[in-house]
Design an enzyme around this catalytic site. Structure first.
Site, PDB file in Angstrom:
ATOM      1  N   HIS A  48     -39.757   2.906   6.472  1.00 30.93           N
ATOM      2  CA  HIS A  48     -39.060   3.608   7.540  1.00 30.93           C
ATOM      3  C   HIS A  48     -40.021   4.438   8.392  1.00 30.93           C
ATOM      4  O   HIS A  48     -39.751   5.595   8.719  1.00 30.93           O
ATOM      5  CB  HIS A  48     -37.951   4.493   6.963  1.00 30.93           C
ATOM      6  CG  HIS A  48     -36.810   3.711   6.393  1.00 30.93           C
ATOM      7  ND1 HIS A  48     -36.026   2.875   7.157  1.00 30.93           N
ATOM      8  CD2 HIS A  48     -36.326   3.624   5.117  1.00 30.93           C
ATOM      9  CE1 HIS A  48     -35.096   2.311   6.394  1.00 30.93           C
ATOM     10  NE2 HIS A  48     -35.271   2.746   5.153  1.00 30.93           N
TER      11      HIS A  48
ATOM     12  N   GLU B 206     -30.283   0.418  -4.596  1.00 32.58           N
ATOM     13  CA  GLU B 206     -29.689   0.784  -3.307  1.00 32.58           C
ATOM     14  C   GLU B 206     -28.410   0.023  -2.991  1.00 32.58           C
ATOM     15  O   GLU B 206     -28.001  -0.058  -1.828  1.00 32.58           O
ATOM     16  CB  GLU B 206     -30.716   0.568  -2.192  1.00 32.58           C
ATOM     17  CG  GLU B 206     -31.999   1.374  -2.388  1.00 32.58           C
ATOM     18  CD  GLU B 206     -32.972   1.218  -1.251  1.00 32.58           C
ATOM     19  OE1 GLU B 206     -32.932   2.033  -0.314  1.00 32.58           O
ATOM     20  OE2 GLU B 206     -33.774   0.261  -1.299  1.00 32.58           O
TER      21      GLU B 206
ATOM     22  N   ASP C  80     -28.347   4.350   1.095  1.00 35.76           N
ATOM     23  CA  ASP C  80     -28.089   2.917   1.275  1.00 35.76           C
ATOM     24  C   ASP C  80     -26.963   2.435   0.374  1.00 35.76           C
ATOM     25  O   ASP C  80     -26.148   1.596   0.777  1.00 35.76           O
ATOM     26  CB  ASP C  80     -29.359   2.112   1.000  1.00 35.76           C
ATOM     27  CG  ASP C  80     -30.278   2.049   2.208  1.00 35.76           C
ATOM     28  OD1 ASP C  80     -29.776   1.819   3.321  1.00 35.76           O
ATOM     29  OD2 ASP C  80     -31.489   2.228   2.056  1.00 35.76           O
TER      30      ASP C  80
END
Length: 289
Positions: free
Chosen positions: A52, A157, A183
């Site tokens: 990210h 996740e 997530d």
């Protein structure tokens, strides 16, 4: 002078320490000063975030070097499993790899193969890299460190991953799990506080600990968040990230600065609120002021 890599993992040492969880933070900015500042702050480990952020492998390479020299463990989160990228990051000196979205034991086994040398895996030998102190470390020690000290952290996740946590944690070569609550909850279309999500996370933590594998989370920067993480059974926790901490400190500084009034503004405020300081502006009998 200490030759790198060390014969022990800073991350594993932090996990083994008693008295509180191992503390880390995400690093999202390409400036090596971020790593210096996190080390000076006293974090046990950083996770260099290639999933990210727009950071390159070269930026991660520089971050890893600074981390090792300042005594903070460098873990790298990769965007997806790629054996070539894993090998380059480990030879750059990373103490571990975090793999996102590991949903099954088969995916965990694939990650373990990419991270370990034969016969456990498929990682190639590159002992003339930083991981082998540019050839100064004997090859057998370079190989031992890669097999025994480097950590693989699998991220949980999704609901599928949470239900498979025990099987994922039991895979040889998986050293820890990290619960990705954001997530996981998003994949279920629910909030992180929803009872179904809470139950999935609690079950994943319980099942992982049941096979002797530590679990971590990204719990937040407040002391209360770290306490809650510890109470929930997490052995390590990530407290915010370098970019957010910089932004929060900058916002706090500006807010403090904006709260200060100039002397002339203070005088005006006093005159407007204190009748004794206000000039009588009523007209005279002759109509003049």
């Amino acid at each position: 002078m200490t030759i790198l890599p060390r014969s022990w993992s800073l991350f594993r040492q932090a996990l083994a320490r008693t008295g509180g969880p191992a503390l880390g933070t995400w690093v999202k900015l390409p400036a090596v000063e971020s790593v210096e500042l996190m080390a000076l702050a006293g974090f046990d480990f950083i996770v260099i975030d290639l999933e990210h952020s727009a950071m390159s492998i070269e930026s991660a390479f520089h971050h890893i070097g600074v981390a090792l020299l300042t005594g903070v463990s460098p873990i790298v989160r990769i965007p997806a499993l790629d054996g070539g990228i894993v090998q380059r990051l480990l030879d750059a000196g990373a103490e571990g790899i975090m793999v996102p979205h590991v949903d099954t034991a088969d995916e965990a086994r694939a990650a373990a193969r990419a991270i370990r040398f034969p016969p456990l895996g498929t990682r190639g030998v590159g002992s003339t890299s930083r991981a082998g102190a540019w050839g100064a470390v004997p090859r057998d020690e370079y190989l031992r460190y890669g097999q025994e000290e480097v950590v693989l952290i699998a991220q949980i996740e999704s609901a599928e991953a949470a239900r498979n946590a025990s099987a994922i944690a039991a895979v040889e070569g998986v050293d820890a799990l990290l619960i990705g609550a954001a997530d996981l909850s998003t994949s279920e279309g629910k909030t992180e506080a929803h009872p179904d999500v809470v139950a999935l996370i609690e079950g994943a933590v319980r099942d992982s600990l049941g096979v002797g594998v530590p679990v971590g989370n990204a719990g937040g920067a407040a002391a209360s968040a770290v306490q809650a993480s510890t109470d929930a059974g997490y052995a390590f926790t990530l407290m915010s990230n370098d970019a957010s901490m910089l932004g929060a400190a900058a916002a706090a500084a500006v807010a403090a600065g904006r709260s200060i009034r100039t002397r002339s503004a203070q005088a005006t405020d006093t005159a407007q609120t204190d009748p004794a300081q206000t000039t009588n502006s009523a007209p005279t009998a002759g109509g003049e002021r």
